[in-house]
Design a protein around this motif. Structure first.
Motif, PDB file in Angstrom:
ATOM      1  N   PHE A   7      39.862  -1.700  60.244  1.00 60.70           N
ATOM      2  CA  PHE A   7      39.314  -1.141  59.014  1.00 60.70           C
ATOM      3  C   PHE A   7      39.955  -1.839  57.828  1.00 60.70           C
ATOM      4  CE2 PHE A   7      39.121   2.391  62.045  1.00 60.70           C
ATOM      5  CZ  PHE A   7      37.803   2.809  61.904  1.00 60.70           C
ATOM      6  N   GLN A 103      33.718   3.987  53.505  1.00 61.42           N
ATOM      7  CA  GLN A 103      32.667   2.994  53.674  1.00 61.42           C
ATOM      8  C   GLN A 103      31.759   2.898  52.446  1.00 61.42           C
ATOM      9  OE1 GLN A 103      33.502   5.292  55.943  1.00 61.42           O
ATOM     10  NE2 GLN A 103      34.455   3.955  57.465  1.00 61.42           N
ATOM     11  N   ASN A 105      29.157   4.796  51.705  1.00 63.33           N
ATOM     12  CA  ASN A 105      27.738   5.095  51.932  1.00 63.33           C
ATOM     13  C   ASN A 105      27.431   6.589  51.966  1.00 63.33           C
ATOM     14  OD1 ASN A 105      28.919   5.722  54.353  1.00 63.33           O
ATOM     15  ND2 ASN A 105      27.627   4.403  55.602  1.00 63.33           N
ATOM     16  N   ASN A 144      39.147   9.752  56.215  1.00 63.47           N
ATOM     17  CA  ASN A 144      39.163   8.297  56.020  1.00 63.47           C
ATOM     18  C   ASN A 144      40.365   7.669  56.716  1.00 63.47           C
ATOM     19  OD1 ASN A 144      36.813   8.122  54.445  1.00 63.47           O
ATOM     20  ND2 ASN A 144      37.936   8.821  52.640  1.00 63.47           N
TER      21      ASN A 144
END
Length: 415
Positions: A7, A103, A105, A144
């Motif tokens: 990530f 991300q 989104n 997250n």
């Protein structure tokens, strides 16, 4: 050990490695704080592969692409004007809290209408409505960098863990005897923390939902809880003006930070969890050394409440927001004021840095958000259109868009 996923951590720059060891999924963070526009990405990738046992030569191409994205986000100096591209009427009653996934989104919103809703930032539509709470949804968080789970806290005295994809409620977290006011995941996504008006913080295992610890506040309500980056410690802040450091493994108190005259309004770790910053209604912000628990410095006292604060990703500056409608930038080494942002007509409720740290975003009770130049304090843009207090404004992790949220029940997206 087997590497599973990589990530990106845009703020502050770094990469997060998810790997499997003896059947157990674990997380390792690699800080890349020296990343700059002059960094040779190929050379950096080769050095990381050489020094990090989890990497194999087969990941070189993927690693170079990831590091290139990270460099681009952190080093380009975006000064473009943001335009409102969407206005989402998220709830029919006032919104209480909003959070973005890493991300970029999705975002989630909580409300007095007792629901938490999941929204797509790609098609600007509602994806899910999570509606099992029996009272106001007061707080929420994504786990997250994964973003596949949501934690909500409510005035119904419970917290709930949900699937971001299906909306399934995995666990209801019981134990509090009064309203839950904050919820947090640790950075390893293995533990959840809650605070309540009952004067306790509680810790729960993510996989089982079982309570593993009750952290008492010695009679005063907790108003903030934050986990460090490495899963070693967590901090709680309370209305009596104290910040407590707890061992995240045995749940024992390891330090108490005493120095504010009256209630704490927020308390946060810096990028590497070596420092803690605290803001207070006494008109000051303080920076503390985690190991020694010493106060390293205090900002100049102002005759107004400090309502929020945040470190930048470079470890240089601290931003504060106050009830006089001004934001201020402070050098964390000298504790001198770098710049002062004047323009809001009412108290500022939230401050947040851009990923690159060169701009500051503010949210105010005057129904606007504002974008500022950190060095000069000049206002670059007013984000208007809300009809009530703006309590949330934040950049996406890569800085491409801004989300603002208001008590008017709407969330505005700016690109």
């Amino acid at each position: 050990m087997r590497l599973k996923r990589i990530f990106l951590r845009y703020y502050p720059p770094g990469i997060c490695l998810e790997y499997i060891q003896q059947g157990i999924t674990k997380i390792k963070l690699l800080d890349l704080l020296d990343l700059s526009e002059n960094t040779d990405i190929t050379k950096l990738a080769e050095e990381l592969i050489k020094d990090e046992p989890l990497f194999r030569s087969t990941v070189k191409t993927q690693l170079i692409n990831s590091l290139s994205t990270l460099k681009d986000v952190n080093c380009k100096n975006k000064q473009h004007v943001f335009h409102k591209v969407a206005s989402l009427k998220t709830h029919f009653l006032p919104v209480t809290n909003v959070a973005l996934n890493q991300q970029g989104n999705k975002f989630i919103s909580g409300s007095y209408d007792r629901t938490c809703k999941v929204w797509s930032l790609e098609n600007e539509k509602e994806i899910l409505s999570l509606s099992d709470h029996k009272n106001v949804v007061s707080s929420l968080a994504f786990n997250n960098p994964y973003g596949d789970k949501i934690l909500t806290g409510s005035f119904d005295k419970t917290a709930r863990l949900w699937s971001t994809e299906s909306g399934e409620c995995y666990h209801t977290l019981w134990g509090h005897t009064a309203e839950v006011i904050t919820v947090q995941f640790n950075h390893q996504s293995s533990m959840m923390g809650t605070t309540s008006m009952d004067g306790t913080a509680r810790l729960y295992e993510l996989l089982t939902g079982q309570q593993v610890a009750v952290l008492p506040s010695d009679g005063s309500q907790f108003i903030a809880l934050s986990f460090d980056q490495y899963g070693k410690n967590l901090i709680t802040a309370s209305f009596d003006g104290e910040i407590t450091i707890w061992d995240a493994n045995n749940y024992r108190k390891t330090g108490t930070l005493i120095g504010h005259d009256i209630e704490i309004t927020n308390s946060v770790y810096n990028h590497d969890s070596s420092l803690i910053a605290s803001s207070s209604a006494d008109g000051t912000a303080k920076i503390w050394d985690v190991r020694s628990t010493n106060c390293l410095g205090t900002t100049s006292k102002i005759p107004y409440e400090i309502l929020d604060l945040q470190f930048d990703s470079q470890g240089k500056n601290l931003a504060t927001a106050s009830s006089d409608g001004q934001a201020r930038i402070w050098d964390i080494k000298t504790f001198k004021m770098v710049s002062e942002m004047e323009g809001h007509k009412d108290p500022i409720l939230k401050v947040s840095f851009s990923p690159s740290g060169n701009r500051l975003l503010t949210a105010s009770m005057d129904c606007t958000g504002r974008l500022w130049n950190v060095e000069t304090g000049s206002c670059l843009q007013v984000l208007d259109g809300h009809s009530d207090s703006v309590f949330f404004s934040q950049f996406s992790a890569n800085g491409d868009f801004i989300l603002t949220a208001s008590k008017d029940g709407a969330c505005h997206m700016w690109r």
